[in-house]
Design a protein around this motif. Structure first.
Motif, PDB file in Angstrom:
ATOM      1  N   GLU A 258       0.838  -1.199   0.000  1.00  0.00           N
ATOM      2  CA  GLU A 258       0.000   0.000   0.000  1.00  0.00           C
ATOM      3  C   GLU A 258       0.878   1.257   0.000  1.00  0.00           C
ATOM      4  OE1 GLU A 258      -3.595   1.239   2.894  1.00  0.00           O
ATOM      5  OE2 GLU A 258      -2.897  -0.825   3.087  1.00  0.00           O
ATOM      6  N   ALA A 259       1.910   1.221   0.857  1.00  0.00           N
ATOM      7  CA  ALA A 259       2.808   2.360   0.954  1.00  0.00           C
ATOM      8  C   ALA A 259       3.503   2.607  -0.382  1.00  0.00           C
ATOM      9  CB  ALA A 259       3.853   2.105   2.044  1.00  0.00           C
ATOM     10  N   LYS A 260       3.921   1.525  -1.023  1.00  0.00           N
ATOM     11  CA  LYS A 260       4.589   1.668  -2.319  1.00  0.00           C
ATOM     12  C   LYS A 260       3.642   2.304  -3.338  1.00  0.00           C
ATOM     13  CE  LYS A 260       7.369  -1.692  -3.900  1.00  0.00           C
ATOM     14  NZ  LYS A 260       7.752  -3.098  -4.154  1.00  0.00           N
ATOM     15  N   ALA A 261       2.378   1.898  -3.285  1.00  0.00           N
ATOM     16  CA  ALA A 261       1.396   2.454  -4.217  1.00  0.00           C
ATOM     17  C   ALA A 261       1.222   3.952  -3.977  1.00  0.00           C
ATOM     18  CB  ALA A 261       0.064   1.724  -4.064  1.00  0.00           C
ATOM     19  N   GLN A 262       1.232   4.351  -2.691  1.00  0.00           N
ATOM     20  CA  GLN A 262       1.097   5.775  -2.370  1.00  0.00           C
ATOM     21  C   GLN A 262       2.289   6.573  -2.898  1.00  0.00           C
ATOM     22  OE1 GLN A 262       0.547   6.205   1.845  1.00  0.00           O
ATOM     23  NE2 GLN A 262      -1.531   5.352   1.821  1.00  0.00           N
ATOM     24  N   ILE A 263       3.487   6.016  -2.681  1.00  0.00           N
ATOM     25  CA  ILE A 263       4.698   6.704  -3.153  1.00  0.00           C
ATOM     26  C   ILE A 263       4.659   6.836  -4.672  1.00  0.00           C
ATOM     27  CG2 ILE A 263       7.214   6.531  -3.330  1.00  0.00           C
ATOM     28  CD1 ILE A 263       7.066   4.847  -0.682  1.00  0.00           C
ATOM     29  N   GLU A 264       4.258   5.723  -5.314  1.00  0.00           N
ATOM     30  CA  GLU A 264       4.176   5.690  -6.772  1.00  0.00           C
ATOM     31  C   GLU A 264       3.236   6.784  -7.281  1.00  0.00           C
ATOM     32  OE1 GLU A 264       4.861   1.436  -8.668  1.00  0.00           O
ATOM     33  OE2 GLU A 264       2.738   1.837  -8.266  1.00  0.00           O
ATOM     34  N   ALA A 265       2.041   6.845  -6.664  1.00  0.00           N
ATOM     35  CA  ALA A 265       1.031   7.806  -7.101  1.00  0.00           C
ATOM     36  C   ALA A 265       1.537   9.235  -6.896  1.00  0.00           C
ATOM     37  CB  ALA A 265      -0.265   7.579  -6.313  1.00  0.00           C
ATOM     38  N   TYR A 266       2.201   9.453  -5.768  1.00  0.00           N
ATOM     39  CA  TYR A 266       2.709  10.784  -5.453  1.00  0.00           C
ATOM     40  C   TYR A 266       3.761  11.224  -6.473  1.00  0.00           C
ATOM     41  CZ  TYR A 266       6.114  13.898  -3.201  1.00  0.00           C
ATOM     42  OH  TYR A 266       7.007  14.891  -2.941  1.00  0.00           O
ATOM     43  N   LEU A 267       4.725  10.332  -6.750  1.00  0.00           N
ATOM     44  CA  LEU A 267       5.813  10.699  -7.661  1.00  0.00           C
ATOM     45  C   LEU A 267       5.302  10.845  -9.095  1.00  0.00           C
ATOM     46  CD1 LEU A 267       8.809   8.598  -6.287  1.00  0.00           C
ATOM     47  CD2 LEU A 267       8.524  11.084  -6.243  1.00  0.00           C
ATOM     48  N   ARG A 268       4.336   9.977  -9.497  1.00  0.00           N
ATOM     49  CA  ARG A 268       3.773  10.093 -10.853  1.00  0.00           C
ATOM     50  C   ARG A 268       3.085  11.447 -11.014  1.00  0.00           C
ATOM     51  NH1 ARG A 268       1.435   3.986 -11.021  1.00  0.00           N
ATOM     52  NH2 ARG A 268       3.381   2.996 -11.674  1.00  0.00           N
ATOM     53  N   ALA A 269       2.366  11.859  -9.966  1.00  0.00           N
ATOM     54  CA  ALA A 269       1.674  13.145 -10.033  1.00  0.00           C
ATOM     55  C   ALA A 269       2.695  14.281 -10.127  1.00  0.00           C
ATOM     56  CB  ALA A 269       0.791  13.315  -8.792  1.00  0.00           C
ATOM     57  N   ARG A 270       3.734  14.221  -9.307  1.00  0.00           N
ATOM     58  CA  ARG A 270       4.735  15.296  -9.297  1.00  0.00           C
ATOM     59  C   ARG A 270       5.533  15.355 -10.593  1.00  0.00           C
ATOM     60  NH1 ARG A 270       6.684  18.472  -5.230  1.00  0.00           N
ATOM     61  NH2 ARG A 270       8.763  18.528  -6.155  1.00  0.00           N
ATOM     62  N   HIS A 271       5.787  14.171 -11.182  1.00  0.00           N
ATOM     63  CA  HIS A 271       6.601  14.134 -12.398  1.00  0.00           C
ATOM     64  C   HIS A 271       5.754  14.173 -13.656  1.00  0.00           C
ATOM     65  CE1 HIS A 271      10.452  12.348 -10.331  1.00  0.00           C
ATOM     66  NE2 HIS A 271       9.953  13.403  -9.708  1.00  0.00           N
ATOM     67  N   GLY A 272       4.442  14.243 -13.469  1.00  0.00           N
ATOM     68  CA  GLY A 272       3.542  14.330 -14.620  1.00  0.00           C
ATOM     69  C   GLY A 272       3.575  13.102 -15.501  1.00  0.00           C
ATOM     70  N   ILE A 273       3.626  11.920 -14.904  1.00  0.00           N
ATOM     71  CA  ILE A 273       3.662  10.691 -15.700  1.00  0.00           C
ATOM     72  C   ILE A 273       2.239  10.187 -15.903  1.00  0.00           C
ATOM     73  CG2 ILE A 273       4.468   8.295 -15.735  1.00  0.00           C
ATOM     74  CD1 ILE A 273       6.790   9.345 -13.923  1.00  0.00           C
ATOM     75  N   GLU A 274       1.837  10.115 -17.166  1.00  0.00           N
ATOM     76  CA  GLU A 274       0.480   9.710 -17.505  1.00  0.00           C
ATOM     77  C   GLU A 274       0.446   8.223 -17.832  1.00  0.00           C
ATOM     78  OE1 GLU A 274      -2.187  12.214 -18.492  1.00  0.00           O
ATOM     79  OE2 GLU A 274      -0.977  13.588 -17.259  1.00  0.00           O
ATOM     80  N   GLN A 275      -0.746   7.656 -17.629  1.00  0.00           N
ATOM     81  CA  GLN A 275      -0.926   6.256 -18.011  1.00  0.00           C
ATOM     82  C   GLN A 275      -0.979   6.176 -19.532  1.00  0.00           C
ATOM     83  OE1 GLN A 275      -4.383   4.552 -16.227  1.00  0.00           O
ATOM     84  NE2 GLN A 275      -3.612   2.469 -16.455  1.00  0.00           N
ATOM     85  N   SER A 276      -0.260   5.278 -20.137  1.00  0.00           N
ATOM     86  CA  SER A 276      -0.279   5.168 -21.594  1.00  0.00           C
ATOM     87  C   SER A 276      -1.447   4.285 -22.013  1.00  0.00           C
ATOM     88  CB  SER A 276       1.048   4.584 -22.093  1.00  0.00           C
ATOM     89  OG  SER A 276       1.159   3.251 -21.622  1.00  0.00           O
ATOM     90  N   ALA A 277      -1.632   4.136 -23.330  1.00  0.00           N
ATOM     91  CA  ALA A 277      -2.802   3.433 -23.875  1.00  0.00           C
ATOM     92  C   ALA A 277      -2.891   1.994 -23.371  1.00  0.00           C
ATOM     93  CB  ALA A 277      -2.742   3.455 -25.405  1.00  0.00           C
ATOM     94  N   ASP A 278      -1.742   1.364 -23.169  1.00  0.00           N
ATOM     95  CA  ASP A 278      -1.780  -0.040 -22.734  1.00  0.00           C
ATOM     96  C   ASP A 278      -1.840  -0.167 -21.205  1.00  0.00           C
ATOM     97  OD1 ASP A 278       0.712   0.884 -22.250  1.00  0.00           O
ATOM     98  OD2 ASP A 278       1.783  -0.712 -23.332  1.00  0.00           O
TER      99      ASP A 278
END
Lengths: 430, 235
Positions: A258-278
């Motif tokens: 769960e913690a890893k998922a939170q970190i992942e979500a936080y960093l993706r938001a900060r770095h502007g990483i979008e989910q790709s088509a796949d």
């Protein structure tokens, strides 16, 4: 036949063809050397895994920027993992209890006429605790088993504080050796040193440290440390903002995923990483947990060990067939001798024993030489495997047993063939 | 082993040996009956192919007969396993070969001691071997290897090896065949001397002069004994 007689017999047989015997053992030598190296790799892997258990706690996640090769240099694959990323993480990810950060750079450190080229560690205020709990170093003469506390690592003064880190204060803490080199025995506390073009005040000196593992003590440079607040280090040591390493302490280790998922979500938001088509994310950071390290290390070592095991098996089979071949030749050459021995009363088992013993001695000679070669091969295997190899004394009898067994197994067929000879035919053999 | 001592060392009845050669069979021995008394000396003569080697192999327990029975010192040895025959050879039979058949890497003493080592425990083997070498007059040459000895000396070592176990009978196959006449005479002298000391002796030979030393001579042809002479028949 008594054992001394049998042994004398077998040795006489082998000594009659020294060169042949020596060449025959070559395969066994290589095989046994591989066995020794394989065992050393296995032991080394186990030791390395144990070490990494100490290094990374079960409640920690290491986060670093994903690196890529650009024109031969390692650079961040996407955005860097910034100091800001780490600072804000505990607020954004509720399960993150604490995010420690570190950078490692190089600087010229001067005081008076002393100039040192040092590796500089920029850390947060917990840097010393990380060092203490890392389990690699300890104060010299630290009693075994006693918990290593951060306080015991400070010799004089103090480590820098959280507010000094936030303010990027010009302060530093120096290693035992560094202090001696810079101040030549003067009291280091309160002294000013130049780090590149920045004046820094020495607020603390570390105890004299040594590696916990006695085998590492001769080569480790445990006392050349130079610590600064990470913020100060980033400002003074780098032209561009560097990536930091973040060590995340999770509030509840049972909720690691769960913690890893939170970190992942936080960093993706900060770095502007979008989910790709796949449905995938092109993350520019890497998270490592203890189980990741264990898995990777085991995989790397087992691949290499598998290769060596295969080599050991192949060379032992080749060596064994060599022994079998030479013993078959020997049986043929000595057909008449076998006939004579049978005529004067040698039974089947006497003949079997005689030739089996010769084969076993060939195996044993290969074993002894192979062990010698193997002991020299372990450092080579280690250098091919990130230094992970450890020779334990109990590998030696094991490898010797394998060699002996090879001789016995492959000597059995020629020995049985000798015992099945017809004495009349054998006596007539020219 | 029989408990009552038999007066006969060898009692062979209708010994037959047939070899299979592909689809056909070749009879090598056709019902040989033979008795050898303790202390006797016997010569077995005949052209090659007459079956004397085959008979010698059977009497030496190197082989088993296709039919017939063979008692050695009263014990039936015609149907024994390989390993049991090896034990019988070790305990009761001394072989002397035309080509000496000494082991080249062993000293004379070790060659003579060899049969004793296959008796399970080699204690006293060296001493017994030294005595046997002295008996054949080679006490001074015991440390030499066969290659360092003359042909006659080699055959003496072989005789000592046959003697050392105190066998019921010594089987000598052309013992002088590889020797010049002087050495041949010497070896026959030695064998005759041993016979006088009570050793039972069977010599296979082509040579009438060798056979002349024997108390009894058997002539073989086509796998059977065709004629027999006692000592006094010789002129």
């Amino acid at each position: 036949m008594t054992l001394p007689n049998l042994l004398a017999n077998a040795l006489r047989g082998l000594l009659a063809n020294k060169v042949r015997a020596a060449l025959t053992t070559l395969g066994v030598i290589i095989g046994v050397a591989s066995v020794i190296a394989t065992l050393a790799l296995g032991n080394g892997a186990r030791a390395a895994v144990e070490a990494s258990f100490r290094l990374l706690g079960a409640d920690t996640v290491q986060v670093a920027a994903r690196m890529a090769l650009d024109d031969g240099a390692l650079v961040a694959a996407g955005k860097i993992l910034s100091y800001e990323d780490g600072l804000r993480m505990p607020n954004a990810a509720p399960l993150v209890k604490k995010a420690e950060m570190g950078v490692r750079g190089a600087a010229k450190v001067r005081h008076d006429r002393a100039v040192l080229d040092l590796a500089v560690d920029g850390t947060t205020a917990d840097g010393l605790e990380t060092l203490a709990s890392g389990g690699q170093l300890q104060p010299v003469g630290w009693p075994e088993g006693k918990p290593r506390t951060a306080a015991a690592f400070i010799g004089q003064g103090r480590f820098f504080t959280a507010s000094e880190v936030l303010e990027a204060a010009p302060v530093c803490v120096v290693g035992y050796r560094t202090a001696l080199d810079l101040f030549q025995g003067d009291d280091p506390l309160g002294q000013t040193v130049w780090v590149n073009r920045q004046r820094c005040e020495v607020v603390g000196v570390l105890q004299e440290l040594e590696p916990v593992d006695p085998a590492q003590r001769h080569r480790a440079r445990s006392n050349d440390a130079f610590y600064m607040p990470i913020s100060t280090a980033i400002r003074e040591l780098y032209d561009e903002e560097p990536s930091v390493t973040i060590t995340v302490y999770v509030a509840d280790e049972r909720r690691m995923d769960e913690a890893k998922a939170q970190i992942e979500a936080y960093l993706r938001a900060r770095h502007g990483i979008e989910q790709s088509a796949d449905g995938k994310y092109a993350d520019d950071f890497v998270m490592t947990t203890r189980s990741d390290i264990l898995g990777a290390q085991q995989a790397a070592v087992s691949t290499f060990a598998l290769l060596l095991t295969a080599m050991a098996v192949v060379s032992l089979v080749v060596g064994g067939i060599g022994i079998m071949n030479v013993m078959l030749v020997s049986v043929t050459e000595r057909t008449r001798e076998i006939g004579v021995r049978m005529a004067v009363g040698a039974q089947g088992r006497d003949v079997v024993l005689q030739f089996l013993l010769e084969a076993a001695i060939l195996g044993a000679i290969g074993g002894v030489l192979g062990i010698a070669v193997g002991i020299f091969a372990v450092p080579v295997a280690a250098s091919l495997n990130n230094g992970i190899a450890l020779l334990l004394p109990d590998s030696v009898p094991l490898a010797f047993g394998v060699a002996l067994l090879t001789g016995l197994v492959f000597g059995l067929y020629p020995a049985l063939r000798a015992a099945r000879l017809d004495p009349i035919e054998a006596l007539r053999y020219e | 082993m029989s408990t009552q001592p038999s007066p006969w060392v060898i009692e062979a009845e209708g010994l037959t040996k047939v070899y299979a050669l592909g689809a056909t069979t070749v009879p090598a021995l056709r019902g040989v009956t033979l008795r050898v008394a303790r202390g006797e000396s016997l010569a077995l003569m005949g052209p090659s192919g007459s079956g004397k080697s085959t008979l010698m192999h059977l009497l030496g327990c190197l082989d088993t007969p296709t039919a017939g029975s063979y008692r050695l010192e009263g014990q039936d040895v015609s149907r024994l396993s390989r390993d049991t025959r090896a034990r019988v050879r070790n305990a009761r039979i001394g072989f002397v070969f035309q080509t000496f058949n000494l082991l080249p890497r062993l000293s004379a003493l070790d060659n003579v001691a060899l049969p004793l080592l296959y008796r399970g425990n080699g204690a006293g083997a060296t001493k017994q071997a030294a005595r046997a070498l002295e008996r054949v007059g080679l006490g001074q040459r015991s440390a030499h290897r066969p290659s360092e000895l003359s042909g006659g000396e080699r055959q003496r070592v072989a005789i000592a090896r046959a003697l050392v176990t105190g066998p019921a009978i010594i089987l000598a196959d052309e013992p002088t065949g590889n020797l010049d006449s002087a050495n041949g005479i010497e070896i026959m002298g030695l064998l005759t001397g041993l016979h006088r000391e009570g050793v039972t002796l069977l010599i296979v030979t082509h040579d009438a002069r060798v056979a002349a030393h024997a108390g009894r001579r058997l002539y073989m042809r086509d796998g059977a004994i065709c004629r027999e002479e006692a000592e006094h028949d010789v002129a």
